[in-house]
Design an enzyme around this catalytic site. Sequence first.
Site, PDB file in Angstrom:
ATOM      1  N   ASP A  40      46.047  29.574  34.618  1.00  0.00           N
ATOM      2  CA  ASP A  40      45.723  30.927  34.129  1.00  0.00           C
ATOM      3  C   ASP A  40      46.981  31.741  33.846  1.00  0.00           C
ATOM      4  O   ASP A  40      47.109  32.358  32.788  1.00  0.00           O
ATOM      5  CB  ASP A  40      44.857  31.682  35.160  1.00  0.00           C
ATOM      6  CG  ASP A  40      43.432  31.178  35.205  1.00  0.00           C
ATOM      7  OD1 ASP A  40      43.144  30.157  34.563  1.00  0.00           O
ATOM      8  OD2 ASP A  40      42.615  31.809  35.900  1.00  0.00           O
ATOM      9  N   SER A 100      35.442  37.642  36.598  1.00  0.00           N
ATOM     10  CA  SER A 100      34.372  37.075  35.770  1.00  0.00           C
ATOM     11  C   SER A 100      34.757  35.763  35.130  1.00  0.00           C
ATOM     12  O   SER A 100      34.044  35.259  34.274  1.00  0.00           O
ATOM     13  CB  SER A 100      34.003  38.028  34.640  1.00  0.00           C
ATOM     14  OG  SER A 100      33.703  39.269  35.156  1.00  0.00           O
ATOM     15  N   GLY A 101      35.921  35.234  35.476  1.00  0.00           N
ATOM     16  CA  GLY A 101      36.324  33.949  34.913  1.00  0.00           C
ATOM     17  C   GLY A 101      37.213  34.054  33.692  1.00  0.00           C
ATOM     18  O   GLY A 101      37.593  33.042  33.117  1.00  0.00           O
TER      19      GLY A 101
HETATM   20  N1  LIG Z   1      43.783  45.175  36.666  1.00  0.00           N
HETATM   21  C1  LIG Z   1      43.777  44.827  37.941  1.00  0.00           C
HETATM   22  N2  LIG Z   1      44.215  45.664  38.898  1.00  0.00           N
HETATM   23  C2  LIG Z   1      44.209  45.314  40.195  1.00  0.00           C
HETATM   24  N3  LIG Z   1      43.765  44.134  40.669  1.00  0.00           N
HETATM   25  C3  LIG Z   1      43.312  43.267  39.777  1.00  0.00           C
HETATM   26  C4  LIG Z   1      43.289  43.554  38.366  1.00  0.00           C
HETATM   27  N4  LIG Z   1      42.777  42.502  37.729  1.00  0.00           N
HETATM   28  C5  LIG Z   1      42.485  41.582  38.681  1.00  0.00           C
HETATM   29  N5  LIG Z   1      42.800  42.023  39.910  1.00  0.00           N
HETATM   30  C6  LIG Z   1      42.627  41.297  41.181  1.00  0.00           C
HETATM   31  O1  LIG Z   1      42.086  40.013  40.871  1.00  0.00           O
HETATM   32  C7  LIG Z   1      40.774  39.859  41.447  1.00  0.00           C
HETATM   33  C8  LIG Z   1      39.893  39.058  40.511  1.00  0.00           C
HETATM   34  O2  LIG Z   1      40.455  37.789  40.349  1.00  0.00           O
HETATM   35  P1  LIG Z   1      39.610  36.459  40.331  1.00  0.00           P
HETATM   36  O3  LIG Z   1      38.635  36.419  41.442  1.00  0.00           O
HETATM   37  O4  LIG Z   1      40.585  35.369  40.213  1.00  0.00           O
HETATM   38  O5  LIG Z   1      38.764  36.571  38.956  1.00  0.00           O
HETATM   39  P2  LIG Z   1      39.287  36.546  37.444  1.00  0.00           P
HETATM   40  O6  LIG Z   1      40.708  36.141  37.476  1.00  0.00           O
HETATM   41  O7  LIG Z   1      38.419  35.516  36.784  1.00  0.00           O
HETATM   42  O8  LIG Z   1      39.019  37.878  36.875  1.00  0.00           O
HETATM   43  C9  LIG Z   1      40.292  41.275  41.653  1.00  0.00           C
HETATM   44  O9  LIG Z   1      39.321  41.327  42.681  1.00  0.00           O
HETATM   45  C10 LIG Z   1      41.587  42.001  42.047  1.00  0.00           C
HETATM   46  O10 LIG Z   1      41.920  41.761  43.399  1.00  0.00           O
HETATM   47  C1  LIG Z   2      38.824  27.625  39.007  1.00  0.00           C
HETATM   48  C2  LIG Z   2      40.187  27.679  38.350  1.00  0.00           C
HETATM   49  O1  LIG Z   2      40.398  26.425  37.667  1.00  0.00           O
HETATM   50  C3  LIG Z   2      40.259  28.791  37.295  1.00  0.00           C
HETATM   51  C4  LIG Z   2      39.963  30.148  37.843  1.00  0.00           C
HETATM   52  O2  LIG Z   2      39.920  31.131  36.814  1.00  0.00           O
HETATM   53  P1  LIG Z   2      39.372  32.608  37.080  1.00  0.00           P
HETATM   54  O3  LIG Z   2      40.175  33.214  38.183  1.00  0.00           O
HETATM   55  O4  LIG Z   2      37.929  32.472  37.470  1.00  0.00           O
HETATM   56  O5  LIG Z   2      39.559  33.308  35.781  1.00  0.00           O
HETATM   57  C5  LIG Z   2      41.244  27.855  39.426  1.00  0.00           C
HETATM   58  C6  LIG Z   2      42.671  27.534  38.979  1.00  0.00           C
HETATM   59  O6  LIG Z   2      42.859  26.694  38.078  1.00  0.00           O
HETATM   60  O7  LIG Z   2      43.580  28.102  39.568  1.00  0.00           O
HETATM   61 MG   LIG Z   3      41.616  34.633  38.575  1.00  0.00          MG
END
Ligand SMILES: Nc1ncnc2c1ncn2[C@@H]1O[C@H](COP(=O)(O)OP(=O)(O)O)[C@@H](O)[C@H]1O
Ligand SMILES: C[C@@](O)(CCOP(=O)(O)O)CC(=O)O
Ligand SMILES: [Mg+2]
Length: 376
Positions: free
Chosen positions: A199, A139-140
């Site tokens: 991040d 979700s970012g």
């Molecule tokens: N607690 C967790 N356990 C297992 N995998 C995770 C967990 N948190 C995140 N992930 C992995 O990271 C992915 C989401 O990351 P991403 O698309 O970068 O979104 P964000 O980092 O914004 O939440 C999930 O689909 C999963 O593969």
């Molecule tokens: C889009 C980006 O700038 C941030 C991504 O953050 P998230 O995985 O959406 O929480 C990618 C990065 O900096 O690695």
């Molecule tokens: Mg991420």
Amino acid sequence: RAPGKIILAGEHAVVHGSTAVAAAIDLYTYVTLRLPLQSDENNDRLTLQLKNLSLEFTWSVARLKEGIAYDSSNVSPSTPASCSSQTLKSIAVLVEEQNIPEAKIQLSSGISTFLWLYTSVLGFIPATVIITTELPYGSGLGSSAAFCVALTAALIASSSSDKTRGDGWSSLDETNLELLNKWAFEGEKIIHGKPSGIDNTVSAYGNMIKFCSGEITRLKSNMPLRMLITNTKVGRNTKALVSGVSERAVRHPEAMNSVFNAVDSISKEVAAIIQTKDEMSVTEKEERVKELMEMNQGLLESMGVSHSSTDTVIQTTHKHKLTSKLTGAGGGGCVLTLLPTLVSGTVVDKVVQELESSGFQCFTASIGGNGAEICF
Ligand SMILES: Nc1ncnc2c1ncn2[C@@H]1O[C@H](COP(=O)(O)OP(=O)(O)O)[C@@H](O)[C@H]1O
Ligand SMILES: C[C@@](O)(CCOP(=O)(O)O)CC(=O)O
Ligand SMILES: [Mg+2]
């Protein structure tokens, strides 16, 4: 545990060398590592439990040894290295054997990352690893980085000689923080493809940071920064969005470079305003930050990473003279709305009510707290 984050300015452009500003939030991912006693049954298995999803994955250590093709001469816990494509393929086979439910297939990259980080740092030893998170997935808010950072922190801590029990949460020393951050970055590479590293860095170190091409500047905020976070609940995948921006940059290199440069200036200005002491009133600072958020959002739209759900949040908050921008990779996910000091509670309640009636979820989080911490 390791915190999630918000990006105040500069997401995506940061992948292409621009400056970005991010802060840790007080929502965490927790990783518990249990090493079995010799006498325990099941002391030849590596088990991963994802508590929020009620999912469990388990491999015998023998299967992992046989299945993971890596050149052990290249892998050492003290020298973080990238997972080669051959190793990643062999890990993917081990993940596929777990028959992840189709609706949860996005977890595959997280589970591959788990196997890579675990076996690289601890080797082929049995354990139970339990993960719980307060962060929404994808979700970012940096759930992927918090996962990589918390997991690596637990792995590194388990080899620490100083395990004082019951002392509550403590930070890692600088050397271990640096090591942990490098490993977490390698994990993020598996999940994001081409992460900037912002991040994992803000999750590891906490606080608020300015980040540019791996260079970290810790920021000391001199203004109250209250943000409403709205989760549009529109699912998306950071890897796909990041590669979409790169493709656009290949098609229109000059135009996209100008976009990235504009974002760089915006982030630098945001960092400067946040840190300014007496020269500007709080209201003036808030006005400037508001305008910069609006400009940043416009540039994110020109990168192709905004979404109609984000537009809905922007329009709803705009009716109440509030400014919003997406945070993280976009494509849905979360939106930030600046809550200036003078905005009344009644207005905030009204905005939240309107946003929630559109099916979104609103919350506030404390910004700029601690990074990764361990507890025995
Ligand atoms: N607690 C967790 N356990 C297992 N995998 C995770 C967990 N948190 C995140 N992930 C992995 O990271 C992915 C989401 O990351 P991403 O698309 O970068 O979104 P964000 O980092 O914004 O939440 C999930 O689909 C999963 O593969
Ligand atoms: C889009 C980006 O700038 C941030 C991504 O953050 P998230 O995985 O959406 O929480 C990618 C990065 O900096 O690695
Ligand atoms: Mg991420």
